[in-house]
Scaffold this active site. Structure first.
Site, mmCIF file in Angstrom:
data_model
loop_
_atom_site.group_PDB
_atom_site.id
_atom_site.type_symbol
_atom_site.label_atom_id
_atom_site.label_comp_id
_atom_site.label_asym_id
_atom_site.label_seq_id
_atom_site.Cartn_x
_atom_site.Cartn_y
_atom_site.Cartn_z
ATOM 1 N NE ARG A 106 -2.750 0.127 10.817
ATOM 2 C CZ ARG A 106 -1.419 -0.378 10.959
ATOM 3 N NH1 ARG A 106 -0.458 0.447 10.731
ATOM 4 N NH2 ARG A 106 -1.497 -1.671 11.036
ATOM 5 C CG HIS B 87 6.053 2.935 1.684
ATOM 6 N ND1 HIS B 87 4.533 3.126 1.475
ATOM 7 C CD2 HIS B 87 6.319 2.283 2.888
ATOM 8 C CE1 HIS B 87 3.962 2.691 2.795
ATOM 9 N NE2 HIS B 87 5.030 1.725 3.527
ATOM 10 C CB ALA C 131 -1.007 -0.182 1.155
ATOM 11 N NE ARG D 172 2.268 12.191 1.193
ATOM 12 C CZ ARG D 172 1.689 12.342 0.059
ATOM 13 N NH1 ARG D 172 0.457 11.501 -0.294
ATOM 14 N NH2 ARG D 172 1.745 13.285 -0.619
ATOM 15 C CD GLN E 131 4.600 -5.949 11.346
ATOM 16 O OE1 GLN E 131 5.665 -6.547 11.047
ATOM 17 N NE2 GLN E 131 4.212 -4.722 11.217
ATOM 18 C CG HIS F 52 2.542 6.034 1.805
ATOM 19 N ND1 HIS F 52 3.368 6.998 2.351
ATOM 20 C CD2 HIS F 52 2.101 5.518 2.715
ATOM 21 C CE1 HIS F 52 3.946 6.470 3.470
ATOM 22 N NE2 HIS F 52 2.908 5.549 3.835
ATOM 23 C CD GLU F 53 6.623 10.925 -2.831
ATOM 24 O OE1 GLU F 53 7.932 11.240 -3.164
ATOM 25 O OE2 GLU F 53 6.111 10.432 -3.794
#
Length: 281
Positions: free
Chosen positions: A188, A37, A32, A185, A61, A34-35
């Protein structure tokens, strides 16, 4: 960009890179993307010859009442993003590949660093993190690994077991990437409605108020925590899990900010649990 789904395939690729004398960078993710990552990927690309990203929603986890089943999985979209920033290989195993039948070995980081902040709220979380990251480091042969500051406690825990277990890898912490609104960011964030995202701005706003007070000379830990708590409690959709301030990176209790200190918060907006932090220095 190569995609590997088995441990043996990933290990074979990594051995080839090692034989060629290349420095391997690892960016562990649960997908999933986003910027935030992608910033980790770019940082790894600038520092290493070969970048491997893992995309694996790690079941060990997650607690029994957490969002493992609901966690967003968008592998094809993730691959397009990874390829756009020059990632060389993706490791995307099934849970049964990482934890086959009969699996019973875990890495457990004991001590106070795992019993506070998110560790106090999620008692099995860091055992799962430590186990999967140890496995990923060993499988990929990483020389450098990259993690985001948003998960600052995770970085502290990873650095601890890497040091304790003498793993030959360097752990890099990359600053938080925020949306223009200030919201950190996070994968979730996709869970939230527009009104919830608006309410979630209270996290970064409260930290910014504490930063301003600190810059103005306030060093008392309890007073800084009160500033944050009051701001969050004024938002009707927000429910505080914790507001804490510790020395960094030791995560020791302090009464007055001296040297680097981590001001960290966890807040629920509706059903979504968000974390954020700043490092005062």
């Amino acid at each position: 960009m190569k995609i590997f789904r088995t441990v043996k395939e990933m290990q074979a690729f990594s051995r080839e890179q090692k034989k060629a004398g290349k420095v391997i960078g690892l960016v562990p993710t649960m997908g999933a993307l986003h910027e935030g990552h992608l910033t980790l990927m770019r940082t790894a690309k600038a520092a290493c010859d070969v970048v491997i990203a893992s995309v694996f929603v790690n079941p060990t986890q997650f607690g029994p009442n957490e969002d493992y089943d609901a966690y967003p999985r968008r592998f094809e979209e993730d691959c397009r993003k990874l390829e756009s920033v020059g990632v060389d290989a993706v490791f995307h195993p099934e849970p049964s590949e990482m934890y086959p039948k009969g699996y019973c070995t875990y890495v457990n980081v004991e001590g106070d660093i795992t019993h506070k902040l998110c560790g106090a709220q999620r008692p099995i979380h860091f055992r799962g993190v430590a186990t999967v990251v140890t496995k990923l480091i060993n499988i990929t042969g990483a020389d450098e690994a990259f993690f985001g500051q948003k998960d600052a406690q995770q970085v502290v825990v990873v650095r601890r077991f890497v040091s304790d277990l003498n793993l030959p890898v360097h752990i890099n912490m990359v600053p938080i990437v925020r949306e223009e609104s200030g919201l950190a960011r996070s994968s979730r964030n996709a869970y939230m409605s527009d009104s919830e995202k608006e309410a979630a701005l209270v996290l970064s706003r409260s930290l910014k108020k504490a930063q301003t007070a600190y810059d103005g000379g306030e060093k008392d830990v309890e007073k800084l925590k009160v500033i944050v708590t009051a701001e969050i409690e004024a938002e009707p959709m927000a429910s505080i899990d914790y507001v804490d301030l510790f020395s960094f990176p030791d995560l020791e209790p302090i009464e007055t900010v001296s040297g680097e200190s981590l001001l960290a918060i966890a807040v629920r907006i509706g059903k979504t649990r968000l974390i954020d932090n700043i490092i005062l220095k």
